[in-house]
Scaffold this motif. Structure first.
Motif, PDB file in Angstrom:
ATOM      1  N   ALA A   9       0.922  -1.342   0.103  1.00 31.43           N
ATOM      2  CA  ALA A   9      -0.063  -0.060  -0.177  1.00 31.43           C
ATOM      3  C   ALA A   9       0.852   1.302  -0.026  1.00 31.43           C
ATOM      4  N   LEU A  10       1.976   1.275   0.794  1.00 32.53           N
ATOM      5  CA  LEU A  10       3.009   2.225   0.954  1.00 32.53           C
ATOM      6  C   LEU A  10       3.508   2.539  -0.475  1.00 32.53           C
ATOM      7  N   PHE A  11       3.784   1.533  -0.983  1.00 30.04           N
ATOM      8  CA  PHE A  11       4.581   1.596  -2.414  1.00 30.04           C
ATOM      9  C   PHE A  11       3.562   2.281  -3.442  1.00 30.04           C
ATOM     10  N   GLN A  12       2.437   1.631  -3.380  1.00 31.12           N
ATOM     11  CA  GLN A  12       1.572   2.345  -4.471  1.00 31.12           C
ATOM     12  C   GLN A  12       1.209   3.853  -4.312  1.00 31.12           C
ATOM     13  N   ARG A  13       1.289   4.198  -2.970  1.00 29.57           N
ATOM     14  CA  ARG A  13       0.949   5.439  -2.566  1.00 29.57           C
ATOM     15  C   ARG A  13       1.994   6.519  -2.750  1.00 29.57           C
ATOM     16  N   ASP A  14       3.351   5.917  -2.544  1.00 27.55           N
ATOM     17  CA  ASP A  14       4.466   6.793  -2.697  1.00 27.55           C
ATOM     18  C   ASP A  14       4.966   6.745  -3.897  1.00 27.55           C
ATOM     19  N   PHE A  15       5.007   5.685  -4.953  1.00 25.05           N
ATOM     20  CA  PHE A  15       5.589   5.544  -6.038  1.00 25.05           C
ATOM     21  C   PHE A  15       4.467   5.363  -7.248  1.00 25.05           C
ATOM     22  N   ASN A  16       3.168   5.155  -6.892  1.00 21.14           N
ATOM     23  CA  ASN A  16       2.144   5.409  -7.939  1.00 21.14           C
ATOM     24  C   ASN A  16       2.144   4.257  -9.030  1.00 21.14           C
ATOM     25  N   LYS A  17       2.673   3.100  -8.101  1.00 14.10           N
ATOM     26  CA  LYS A  17       2.859   1.951  -9.128  1.00 14.10           C
ATOM     27  C   LYS A  17       2.314   0.460  -8.153  1.00 14.10           C
ATOM     28  N   LEU A  18       1.718  -0.322  -8.875  1.00 15.90           N
ATOM     29  CA  LEU A  18       1.362  -1.474  -8.244  1.00 15.90           C
ATOM     30  C   LEU A  18       2.453  -2.235  -7.739  1.00 15.90           C
ATOM     31  N   CYS A  19       2.493  -3.112  -6.710  1.00 14.22           N
ATOM     32  CA  CYS A  19       3.458  -4.025  -6.088  1.00 14.22           C
ATOM     33  C   CYS A  19       2.890  -5.362  -6.215  1.00 14.22           C
ATOM     34  N   GLU A  20       3.355  -6.322  -6.953  1.00 16.48           N
ATOM     35  CA  GLU A  20       2.875  -7.391  -6.767  1.00 16.48           C
ATOM     36  C   GLU A  20       3.752  -8.277  -6.106  1.00 16.48           C
ATOM     37  N   GLY A  21       3.447  -9.748  -5.646  1.00 18.47           N
ATOM     38  CA  GLY A  21       4.260 -10.645  -4.919  1.00 18.47           C
ATOM     39  C   GLY A  21       4.624 -10.223  -3.487  1.00 18.47           C
ATOM     40  N   ASN A  22       5.436 -10.919  -2.910  1.00 18.72           N
ATOM     41  CA  ASN A  22       5.882 -10.989  -1.668  1.00 18.72           C
ATOM     42  C   ASN A  22       7.015 -10.291  -1.152  1.00 18.72           C
ATOM     43  N   GLU A  23       7.300  -9.388  -1.920  1.00 18.65           N
ATOM     44  CA  GLU A  23       8.558  -8.647  -1.671  1.00 18.65           C
ATOM     45  C   GLU A  23       8.522  -7.236  -1.602  1.00 18.65           C
TER      46      GLU A  23
END
Lengths: 341, 165
Positions: A150-164
Motif C-alpha cells: 500500500a505504501l509503495f502504491q501511495r508513494d510511487f504510484n505503481k502497483l506492487c505484486e508479490g511477496n517482496e
C-alpha cells in the motif's frame, strides 16, 4: 519474517477410553468428541467442551482434521460456529503474527486491520524509526507485505505484486529519482526530502530553491499556511525550499480555501447564485502570472478585465493568498450585497 | 424514493435521505433492491455511532468530501483535512469512540469517514518517540538488548535518512 498463526487440531471419536483430558484430567469416553493436539513433542487430548484454542482467531475448517459421524459432526459444527462468531475470517492478503496487546481495546483480528490501515497514513520514517520499536506487534506490522504494498502504491504510484513489497519499496526509494521516478547514476542526495534527485531534474526550474520572502512575494501566500520544511541556507539566515514542493503546498492550500468559500457561499446564497458559480469555476492552478523575475508579479487578468465585481476580486485575492478570516468574510458578504442587489 | 429508515443495533429507527447511499457502499448496494417503507437493519452500528455518522453525512450534504492528507504531515488533524469541521468532529471523540466509529463505518463501507478516523489515530502516533508511545498506550512489554540491536539493524536505511536532518 511474515508469519501467520493458525489454529489446527484433529477432532474425532476415540477408539478406546484410555485417553485422559489434559484440562479436566478425566477419561475421554468412546462416545465423546475428542480434540487431539500436538504441543511441542507431546500429544494432548481434550474433551471438546474443555478445549479452548490457544489464539483468539477464526478457525478455518481446512486447517482441521475431522473424523466424526453425522451426530457428533453436528455437535462439532455448532461448537465451531459458536467460536467463529466472535471473529472475522482472515484476510488472505494479510499475514501477520498475533501478539499480546495492551492498548486499544479491540478484538485482535479487527485490531490488526485497523493498525495496518492507520500505518498507511504514516511515512516510512514514522513506521521504521519510531513505531517498529514500540512493541512486538508494531514491529510485526512494520514488516507486513500488505502494508508495504500500500505504501509503495501511495508513494510511487505503481502497483506492487508479490511477496517482496518491502524490498521493492527500499530499492525504489534508494535508486529512483523523486521527481521523474527513473533510476540514474548521476544523482544528488537531497537532505530536505531524504531522497535522491537525478541531475536532469535537479537542473530543471522546478527544483529551484526559494526562500520564505520569495515565496510570499511570488505566491502572495503566508508561509505559515503551507506546512513546509526548509533547508537552512549557506549564510544561515535564509530558509529555503524546493519550488515544486512550494507549488504543491500552495495548490493544496488554495484548493482548500476555494472549497471553503464555495461551501460558505452555497450555504448563504445557494449553489445557483451567480457568485457561487463564478467562484466554483476559479482555477486554483493558474493564479500566478510570473514574469521574468519573481519580483514583478501581476494579478491574474480575470480579476481586472473579465469579471468586474469588487466582491469577486476580494474572493479571488483571499483564495490566492490562502487566508480567510471573519473580518474578510464580512466584507465579502457586504460587497456581494452591493454587486448583486 | 427520498427517505430511507435505518434501524440501529438497539432497534432505534432513524429516517434519512436516500442520498446517504453516496457515502455508504453498504446502503448503496441495499438500495438496488429496496422496497419503499422497508427498514434497513444495521446490526453492527449502535445508535450513538449512527447519530454521529448521520451528523457527518448531513454536514457534507451527502457528498463525498475531500479525503485527509495521506501521508499525514502533522500531528494536528486540522492540518491534514480540508474542512476544519472534520477536525472538530473527530477531535471531540475519545480513542474508544473513534475505534467504535471505525468499526461502524467499516460495516457501512463509508470510506470517507473511516479515513478521517484512521488519520486521527495516525496523528496520535505522528512524531512521537518510542517511550512516549509506550507510556501512552500502556505497553509494558520490552525488547531485550539483543532485539533492540536487531531492530536498529533492520532499518539502517531509514535511520540514516532520518539522521540527515
Amino acid at each position: 519474517m511474515d508469519t501467520i498463526f493458525t489454529i489446527s487440531f484433529s477432532v474425532g471419536l476415540p477408539k478406546t477410553s484410555s485417553t485422559v483430558c489434559f484440562n479436566c484430567h478425566k477419561k475421554i469416553q468412546r462416545s465423546e468428541i475428542r480434540v487431539s493436539k500436538k504441543k511441542y513433542d507431546r500429544q494432548l487430548y481434550f474433551h471438546l467442551p474443555c478445549y479452548t484454542p490457544e489464539h483468539n482467531l477464526f478457525i478455518l475448517v481446512s486447517n482441521l482434521t475431522i473424523d466424526l459421524d453425522e451426530n457428533s459432526g453436528l455437535i462439532f459444527e455448532n461448537w465451531l460456529n459458536s467460536w467463529n462468531s466472535h471473529f472475522l475470517p482472515p484476510d488472505p492478503n494479510i499475514s501477520i503474527a498475533w501478539n499480546k496487546t495492551k492498548s486499544f481495546e479491540v478484538p485482535k483480528c479487527k485490531r490488526l486491520r485497523l493498525l495496518i490501515n492507520v500505518f498507511e497514513f504514516l511515512t516510512y520514517q514514522d513506521i521504521c524509526c519510531n513505531l517498529a520499536s514500540v512493541s512486538k506487534e508494531f514491529y510485526e506490522i512494520s514488516w507486513n507485505n500488505y502494508l508495504w504494498g500500500a505504501l509503495f502504491q501511495r508513494d510511487f504510484n505503481k502497483l506492487c505484486e508479490g511477496n517482496e513489497c518491502r524490498k521493492l519499496y527500499i530499492d525504489t526509494f534508494f535508486n529512483c529519482c523523486t521527481r521523474c521516478g527513473i533510476s540514474s547514476n548521476k544523482y544528488i542526495r537531497c537532505t530536505l526530502l531524504k531522497r535522491i534527485i537525478c541531475k536532469n531534474c535537479f537542473e530543471s526550474k522546478s527544483c529551484e530553491l526559494l526562500d520564505k520572502n520569495t515565496i510570499k512575494r511570488v505566491y502572495g501566500i503566508n508561509t505559515k499556511y503551507l506546512n513546509l520544511k526548509y533547508h537552512i541556507g549557506n549564510n544561515g539566515n535564509r530558509r529555503l525550499c524546493y519550488k515544486f514542493l512550494v507549488e504543491a503546498a500552495v495548490k493544496e492550500r488554495r484548493g482548500m480555501i476555494k472549497n471553503k468559500v464555495v461551501q460558505l457561499l452555497s450555504d448563504k446564497y445557494g449553489s445557483n447564485h451567480d457568485m457561487t458559480k463564478i467562484v466554483s469555476s476559479i482555477d486554483t492552478n493558474d493564479m500566478d502570472q510570473i514574469r521574468k523575475t519573481y519580483y514583478k508579479i501581476t494579478y491574474h487578468p480575470k480579476i481586472s478585465n473579465e469579471i468586474p465585481y469588487e466582491s469577486y476580486k476580494m474572493i479571488y485575492s483571499a483564495i490566492r493568498n490562502g487566508g480567510l478570516n471573519f473580518a474578510r468574510l464580512s466584507k465579502i458578504y457586504d460587497l456581494i450585497k452591493k454587486d448583486f442587489p | 424514493m427520498s427517505e430511507i429508515t435505518l434501524v440501529s443495533k438497539e432497534g432505534t429507527k432513524i429516517q434519512i435521505s436516500s442520498q446517504f447511499s453516496n457515502l455508504s457502499g453498504f446502503i448503496h448496494n441495499i438500495l438496488q433492491d429496496y422496497q419503499q417503507n422497508e427498514d434497513i437493519s444495521l446490526a453492527s452500528v449502535s445508535f450513538i455511532n449512527l447519530q454521529m455518522i448521520l451528523e457527518y453525512a448531513v454536514h457534507h450534504n451527502f457528498q463525498v468530501p475531500q479525503p485527509p492528507r495521506c501521508p499525514i504531515t502533522s500531528p494536528n488533524i486540522a492540518d491534514n483535512v480540508s474542512d476544519p469541521w472534520d477536525a472538530e468532529f473527530v477531535n471531540r471523540l475519545n480513542e474508544d469512540q473513534i475505534i467504535d466509529l471505525v468499526t461502524a463505518t467499516n460495516f457501512l463501507d463509508m470510506k470517507s469517514l473511516m479515513d478521517l478516523c484512521l488519520a486521527k489515530i495516525a496523528c496520535m502516533f505522528k512524531y512521537k518517540d518510542i517511550e512516549t508511545l509506550r507510556k501512552e498506550y500502556g505497553i509494558t512489554e520490552e525488547f531485550t538488548a539483543e532485539i533492540e540491536e536487531k531492530l536498529k539493524s533492520d532499518f539502517p536505511w531509514a535511520m540514516e535518512a532520518e539522521s540527515n536532518d
